[in-house]
Design an enzyme around this catalytic site. Structure first.
Site, mmCIF file in Angstrom:
data_model
loop_
_atom_site.group_PDB
_atom_site.id
_atom_site.type_symbol
_atom_site.label_atom_id
_atom_site.label_comp_id
_atom_site.label_asym_id
_atom_site.label_seq_id
_atom_site.Cartn_x
_atom_site.Cartn_y
_atom_site.Cartn_z
ATOM 1 N N GLY A 113 21.172 26.154 5.197
ATOM 2 C CA GLY A 113 20.954 25.144 4.150
ATOM 3 C C GLY A 113 21.273 25.770 2.812
ATOM 4 C CB CYS A 157 0.510 18.307 -18.015
ATOM 5 S SG CYS A 157 1.195 17.284 -19.300
ATOM 6 C CE1 TYR A 196 15.314 23.626 1.405
ATOM 7 C CE2 TYR A 196 16.473 25.640 0.836
ATOM 8 C CZ TYR A 196 16.053 24.730 1.778
ATOM 9 O OH TYR A 196 16.373 24.923 3.102
HETATM 10 C C1 PLP Z 1 14.475 24.259 11.055
HETATM 11 C C2 PLP Z 1 15.175 24.733 9.851
HETATM 12 N N1 PLP Z 1 16.493 24.976 9.921
HETATM 13 C C3 PLP Z 1 17.188 25.391 8.845
HETATM 14 C C4 PLP Z 1 16.575 25.573 7.625
HETATM 15 C C5 PLP Z 1 17.424 26.005 6.465
HETATM 16 O O1 PLP Z 1 17.030 27.209 5.949
HETATM 17 P P1 PLP Z 1 17.893 27.861 4.758
HETATM 18 O O2 PLP Z 1 17.994 26.841 3.704
HETATM 19 O O3 PLP Z 1 17.106 29.038 4.359
HETATM 20 O O4 PLP Z 1 19.214 28.216 5.343
HETATM 21 C C6 PLP Z 1 15.199 25.364 7.509
HETATM 22 C C7 PLP Z 1 14.534 25.576 6.216
HETATM 23 O O5 PLP Z 1 13.388 25.358 6.009
HETATM 24 C C8 PLP Z 1 14.482 24.935 8.657
HETATM 25 O O6 PLP Z 1 13.180 24.692 8.588
#
Ligand code: PLP
Length: 433
Positions: free
Chosen positions: A288, A357, A386
């Site tokens: 991600g 706040c 994120y």
């Molecule tokens: C099941 C699962 N897969 C993939 C990811 C992606 O992780 P990253 O953004 O660190 O690659 C997450 C992140 O929380 C996750 O919970």
């Protein structure tokens, strides 16, 4: 090649003047470089997808889930991981093909599972002890089948912040390795005709720069593949090794190339399967953050500047924890610069505070900057993951717009939320109607 350049004292992002973007779209604003995302997808194609048979990449869309992003991921030939009805709905609206979607989540509701089965989602990653039974009942009712993987808790402790560590024994995620809990789940999945039991999944944590913990978790998964073969004469078809590959937020962070993780993982998998006479399962990963984080920046306008003699200077921006919760949530580090003074000498030190706040709404402490004035445009780097996806309406601040830039062209992919949209689901008290 970096998408960050400086011209005429302004910061450019993928060929676009960030100061002009701030003027055109207003601030706060997320800006995402398409070329920076493509550099990462191309690396995945070159070093993983084209290199091995039967491998897949599913973008963990929780990092940045919008209709346009789902379309970009489809166009680049990747699969998509979703974790909620909302993320799935976004993918559906984007026209993302169901068979290339994977549905994760540790507490999927009945409605979410029904939505996934009805849309023909390619994989459901089971992460709850009642999920297989519930899924089978839905499949019977809808006269469908579901391909599942079990997310296991591999009992691996990783080197990252506790709040983004997920594979340790004491975790809300995953089916425990305890044989009395795990094997009845597997037996049910093998026996149920509506369920196609495909394999195992783990995700050990996020922002990792050392491959040893992925390798340790893969060994746990592979030994289960072997045990399942021996116990049930059942062949696991797929292993999902999750995401978690780290990025560079600040100097000193290490963003490893994908191959640093994937080469030894593939070598380990092939060697283990060879030694144990197993067919090598499909290997899937779910990055991600590493696909989008560094592609994104946030633009804010500096407002109040307050110097506390002998202490520090605070410069307040027109957003903060509402568009980037990570510093407040788990002390995540970021860096930034002043977009309209990008080449100027950084002779001062300021603490960048948000406008929410909460005392914890501090984005960066003691950052070197040039002399500041109200109206300067402040850039925070590495907010592509994120940031938007964790944004909130705290203090009734609208969710910022998102602009996608490429080679000097910009396109709005998320419009700024209006005040009207923020309260559209609210209702007047009965006596006021
Ligand atoms: C099941 C699962 N897969 C993939 C990811 C992606 O992780 P990253 O953004 O660190 O690659 C997450 C992140 O929380 C996750 O919970």
């Amino acid at each position: 090649m970096s998408v960050k350049t400086i011209e005429n004292n302004h910061l450019y992002w993928d060929g676009c003047d960030t100061v002009a973007l701030a003027q055109k779209y207003g601030t706060p604003l997320y800006v995402l470089s398409e070329n920076a995302i493509l550099q990462r997808t191309q690396e995945l194609h070159r070093d993983f997808l084209a290199k091995y048979d039967n491998v897949r990449v599913a973008f963990a869309s929780k990092a940045f889930n919008t209709v346009a992003m789902c379309q970009l991921i489809a166009r680049e030939g990747l699969s998509l991981d979703v974790v909620s009805g909302g993320e799935l709905y976004t993918a559906m609206k984007a026209g993302f093909p169901g068979e290339h979607i994977e549905f994760n989540g540790n507490n999927k509701s009945q409605a979410e599972l029904e939505m996934a089965v009805a849309y023909g989602v390619g994989r459901i990653i089971v992460d709850g002890l009642t999920e297989v039974e519930r899924l089978a009942e839905i499949c019977r009712r809808l006269q469908k089948t579901a391909k599942i993987l079990f997310r296991i808790t591999p009992e691996i402790t990783v080197d990252t912040h506790d709040f983004i560590s997920t594979g340790q024994k004491d975790s809300k995620f995953g089916i425990p390795l305890n044989p009395e809990i795990l094997f009845p789940q597997i037996e049910a999945a093998i026996a149920l005709p509506e369920i196609e039991f495909y394999g195992l999944h783990f995700h050990i944590g996020s922002q990792l720069s050392d491959n040893s913990t992925h390798l340790a978790a893969a060994k746990v998964a592979l030994s289960l593949v072997n045990e399942i073969k021996e116990r049930y004469d059942f062949t696991i078809k797929e292993l999902n090794y999750g995401g978690g590959f780290g990025v560079e937020y600040v100097e000193g962070d290490v963003r490893q190339p994908y191959g640093y993780f994937l080469e030894p993982l593939m070598a380990l998998t092939e060697a283990y399967c060879g030694e144990h006479g197993l067919l090598r399962p499909n290997i899937v990963i779910e990055p991600g953050r590493s696909l989008v984080a560094e592609a994104g920046i946030s633009l804010h306008t500096i407002g109040e500047i307050k110097t506390l003699p002998g202490l520090r200077t605070y410069a307040a921006i027109d957003g903060g924890m509402t568009d980037n919760i990570r510093p407040g949530l788990y002390q995540a580090d970021y860096t930034g610069l002043v977009a309209n003074k990008a080449a100027a000498k950084r002779t001062e030190s300021v603490t960048i505070s948000g406008k929410a706040c909460e005392s914890t709404d501090i984005l960066m402490k003691d950052l070197p900057v040039p002399p500041l004035s109200a109206g300067d445009i402040f850039v925070t780097f590495t907010t592509g993951a994120y940031g938007y996806s964790m944004a909130s309406n705290y203090n009734k601040l609208p969710i910022p717009a998102v602009v996608l830039v490429k080679d000097g062209q910009d396109q709005l992919i998320v419009a700024r939320q209006s005040y009207e949209q923020m309260i559209q689901n609210e209702r007047f008290l009965e006596e006021w109607r």
